[in-house]
Structures are given as C-alpha cells and as structure tokens.
Design a protein around this motif. Sequence first.
Motif, PDB file in Angstrom:
ATOM      1  N   THR A 178      40.988  39.282  43.527  1.00  0.00           N
ATOM      2  CA  THR A 178      42.265  39.034  42.866  1.00  0.00           C
ATOM      3  C   THR A 178      43.432  39.327  43.808  1.00  0.00           C
ATOM      4  O   THR A 178      44.369  38.527  43.939  1.00  0.00           O
ATOM      5  CB  THR A 178      42.389  39.888  41.601  1.00  0.00           C
ATOM      6  N   ALA A 179      43.392  40.484  44.473  1.00  0.00           N
ATOM      7  CA  ALA A 179      44.480  40.888  45.354  1.00  0.00           C
ATOM      8  C   ALA A 179      44.611  39.958  46.555  1.00  0.00           C
ATOM      9  O   ALA A 179      45.720  39.527  46.910  1.00  0.00           O
ATOM     10  CB  ALA A 179      44.268  42.326  45.823  1.00  0.00           C
ATOM     11  N   ILE A 180      43.497  39.631  47.189  1.00  0.00           N
ATOM     12  CA  ILE A 180      43.554  38.804  48.392  1.00  0.00           C
ATOM     13  C   ILE A 180      43.892  37.361  48.037  1.00  0.00           C
ATOM     14  O   ILE A 180      44.658  36.694  48.747  1.00  0.00           O
ATOM     15  CB  ILE A 180      42.233  38.903  49.171  1.00  0.00           C
ATOM     16  N   GLY A 181      43.348  36.870  46.926  1.00  0.00           N
ATOM     17  CA  GLY A 181      43.681  35.515  46.493  1.00  0.00           C
ATOM     18  C   GLY A 181      45.169  35.364  46.232  1.00  0.00           C
ATOM     19  O   GLY A 181      45.793  34.372  46.636  1.00  0.00           O
ATOM     20  N   ALA A 182      45.761  36.356  45.582  1.00  0.00           N
ATOM     21  CA  ALA A 182      47.196  36.300  45.298  1.00  0.00           C
ATOM     22  C   ALA A 182      48.006  36.390  46.583  1.00  0.00           C
ATOM     23  O   ALA A 182      49.010  35.685  46.753  1.00  0.00           O
ATOM     24  CB  ALA A 182      47.581  37.430  44.345  1.00  0.00           C
ATOM     25  N   HIS A 183      47.586  37.240  47.514  1.00  0.00           N
ATOM     26  CA  HIS A 183      48.324  37.424  48.763  1.00  0.00           C
ATOM     27  C   HIS A 183      48.275  36.174  49.640  1.00  0.00           C
ATOM     28  O   HIS A 183      49.291  35.775  50.235  1.00  0.00           O
ATOM     29  CB  HIS A 183      47.742  38.613  49.528  1.00  0.00           C
ATOM     30  N   LEU A 184      47.113  35.537  49.717  1.00  0.00           N
ATOM     31  CA  LEU A 184      46.938  34.405  50.617  1.00  0.00           C
ATOM     32  C   LEU A 184      47.227  33.059  49.946  1.00  0.00           C
ATOM     33  O   LEU A 184      47.268  32.026  50.622  1.00  0.00           O
ATOM     34  CB  LEU A 184      45.514  34.389  51.179  1.00  0.00           C
ATOM     35  N   GLY A 185      47.396  33.060  48.631  1.00  0.00           N
ATOM     36  CA  GLY A 185      47.607  31.798  47.929  1.00  0.00           C
ATOM     37  C   GLY A 185      46.333  30.994  47.795  1.00  0.00           C
ATOM     38  O   GLY A 185      46.335  29.770  47.908  1.00  0.00           O
ATOM     39  N   LEU A 186      45.234  31.686  47.542  1.00  0.00           N
ATOM     40  CA  LEU A 186      43.911  31.063  47.464  1.00  0.00           C
ATOM     41  C   LEU A 186      43.359  31.182  46.052  1.00  0.00           C
ATOM     42  O   LEU A 186      43.394  32.255  45.454  1.00  0.00           O
ATOM     43  CB  LEU A 186      42.961  31.749  48.453  1.00  0.00           C
ATOM     44  N   SER A 187      42.848  30.081  45.521  1.00  0.00           N
ATOM     45  CA  SER A 187      42.239  30.092  44.190  1.00  0.00           C
ATOM     46  C   SER A 187      40.999  29.206  44.204  1.00  0.00           C
ATOM     47  O   SER A 187      40.962  28.180  44.892  1.00  0.00           O
ATOM     48  CB  SER A 187      43.238  29.583  43.142  1.00  0.00           C
ATOM     49  N   VAL A 188      39.991  29.608  43.465  1.00  0.00           N
ATOM     50  CA  VAL A 188      38.749  28.852  43.352  1.00  0.00           C
ATOM     51  C   VAL A 188      38.530  28.516  41.884  1.00  0.00           C
ATOM     52  O   VAL A 188      38.656  29.404  41.030  1.00  0.00           O
ATOM     53  CB  VAL A 188      37.558  29.670  43.912  1.00  0.00           C
ATOM     54  N   PRO A 189      38.205  27.265  41.535  1.00  0.00           N
ATOM     55  CA  PRO A 189      38.017  26.887  40.131  1.00  0.00           C
ATOM     56  C   PRO A 189      36.712  27.447  39.561  1.00  0.00           C
ATOM     57  O   PRO A 189      35.636  26.891  39.776  1.00  0.00           O
ATOM     58  CB  PRO A 189      38.001  25.360  40.170  1.00  0.00           C
ATOM     59  N   ARG A 190      36.819  28.534  38.829  1.00  0.00           N
ATOM     60  CA  ARG A 190      35.631  29.250  38.379  1.00  0.00           C
ATOM     61  C   ARG A 190      34.702  28.373  37.543  1.00  0.00           C
ATOM     62  O   ARG A 190      33.482  28.382  37.730  1.00  0.00           O
ATOM     63  CB  ARG A 190      36.049  30.480  37.571  1.00  0.00           C
ATOM     64  N   LEU A 191      35.250  27.595  36.611  1.00  0.00           N
ATOM     65  CA  LEU A 191      34.396  26.778  35.740  1.00  0.00           C
ATOM     66  C   LEU A 191      33.649  25.715  36.544  1.00  0.00           C
ATOM     67  O   LEU A 191      32.480  25.422  36.265  1.00  0.00           O
ATOM     68  CB  LEU A 191      35.228  26.131  34.643  1.00  0.00           C
ATOM     69  N   SER A 192      34.299  25.158  37.551  1.00  0.00           N
ATOM     70  CA  SER A 192      33.632  24.168  38.399  1.00  0.00           C
ATOM     71  C   SER A 192      32.496  24.799  39.187  1.00  0.00           C
ATOM     72  O   SER A 192      31.465  24.162  39.438  1.00  0.00           O
ATOM     73  CB  SER A 192      34.639  23.524  39.363  1.00  0.00           C
ATOM     74  N   VAL A 193      32.693  26.065  39.594  1.00  0.00           N
ATOM     75  CA  VAL A 193      31.629  26.785  40.300  1.00  0.00           C
ATOM     76  C   VAL A 193      30.463  27.050  39.361  1.00  0.00           C
ATOM     77  O   VAL A 193      29.302  26.776  39.680  1.00  0.00           O
ATOM     78  CB  VAL A 193      32.165  28.110  40.879  1.00  0.00           C
ATOM     79  N   VAL A 194      30.760  27.556  38.172  1.00  0.00           N
ATOM     80  CA  VAL A 194      29.708  27.884  37.210  1.00  0.00           C
ATOM     81  C   VAL A 194      28.925  26.638  36.814  1.00  0.00           C
ATOM     82  O   VAL A 194      27.692  26.671  36.685  1.00  0.00           O
ATOM     83  CB  VAL A 194      30.323  28.559  35.960  1.00  0.00           C
TER      84      VAL A 194
END
Length: 208
Positions: A178-194
């Motif tokens: 959560t912290a690194i994603g917010a800092h770097l502007g990175l997001s992964v689509p969780r439902l698409s992964v699941v």
Amino acid sequence: MSGDISLTAFRGTKVADFLERLGADRQLIDQELPYREASERWPVEDDDSLCMYGTHGEWSYVIEGIGAASWYWLSIARDASAAGREGEELVCFHRGLPAGRPALSYCPGNGETWHAADFGESLRAGYRPPRPDPSGKVAALDAAMRAGGAVFGDRPDFSDDPRDNWPKRRAWTREAFTAIGAHLGLSVPRLSVVDGQLPAAVIPSFMR
C-alpha cells in the motif's frame, strides 16, 4: 495487491523486453493469452513460473505465484542480463517461501540494486557503511514505507516455526504494498489478477 504473490514492477523498459530478459519466449508473450487459459493450454515445467503481466501508467509489472520472484533469483545469482539498468526504476516484492521471509528490492534507476532482508526493515539501514543515495529516491521510498507502517524498529516476538510467523509477515506485506504503491503511483487490478484475466508468459527456472 495481495500478500500471496511475488511482484516485480518496473518503468523505463517495455514489458515484453523485460520478460525476454528473464528468459520468456517472445512468441508466447506476443500471443497475450489470458493466464487462466494459458494455465490449461501451455505445458509448464514444475520449476518454471507461469506468470501474468500488465501495465499501469508508466509502470509495467510481472506477477508470479512462486516463493520468490524470478527477477530476484536471477539478480541474486548476479545474472547481468536481469540486473537493474541505467534509467530503469524497479521494485520487487517476494514472499520468500518456504522460509516465510518476504523481502524487498529496489533499483532507483542508476543501475544499482538495494535489498532489504525482510519486510519491516529499512532499505538503507542494512548497509554499513551507508551507501550513497545521490538521487534521494531510496530515502524517499524508506520514508514512505515508514509513514505507512511498513518500517519499524522493534520486531514482534517470533515463533521458531516460520508457519506461525506468516500471518504477521502477510500484514507487513500489505502495508508495504500500500505504502510503496501510493508513493510510486503503482496499482495492480486485484480482480483481474484473481480471475486470471491478465496476459501470461512462462519464465524458465533460473536453476537450468
């Protein structure tokens, strides 16, 4: 993001080129076959990694359901083809199974790699004498992790059985993601992964 995956995210290079550096077959990459279909149609050796990949803004990422990310194993083995390159920023999380020691690696874009031995540890604290950080990117990432509760001083008590420690480490993993994603502007689509909707590739085992 989930604590049950290993993730390598990067910017400054194309995702197909990065996968090829890890040994993936370009012909399979170009098929862009969804993971859920590839898992049924492609024969995969036991030690190989059937991964999925995608992009978000400037970032691309490779997601694996193995104990440690392929990029991490290759970089630890000092494989120059896998190492971080000039102009390429990279962050790698892995679960560290079966020992239950998730870890973090970061390449700030100057061709160097910083490793934290375990979640909960600072990227900079493990280096004595301190390493130079001229861009300030490593310090900024450390600060973001600390603010998000993913870096701390005293560790909670651990059991001698790594399986007893895994719930605590999974919680740290979520905080770090959560912290690194917010800092770097990175997001992964969780439902698409699941659901296995992202395209797939096969990364051969580094042990070959």
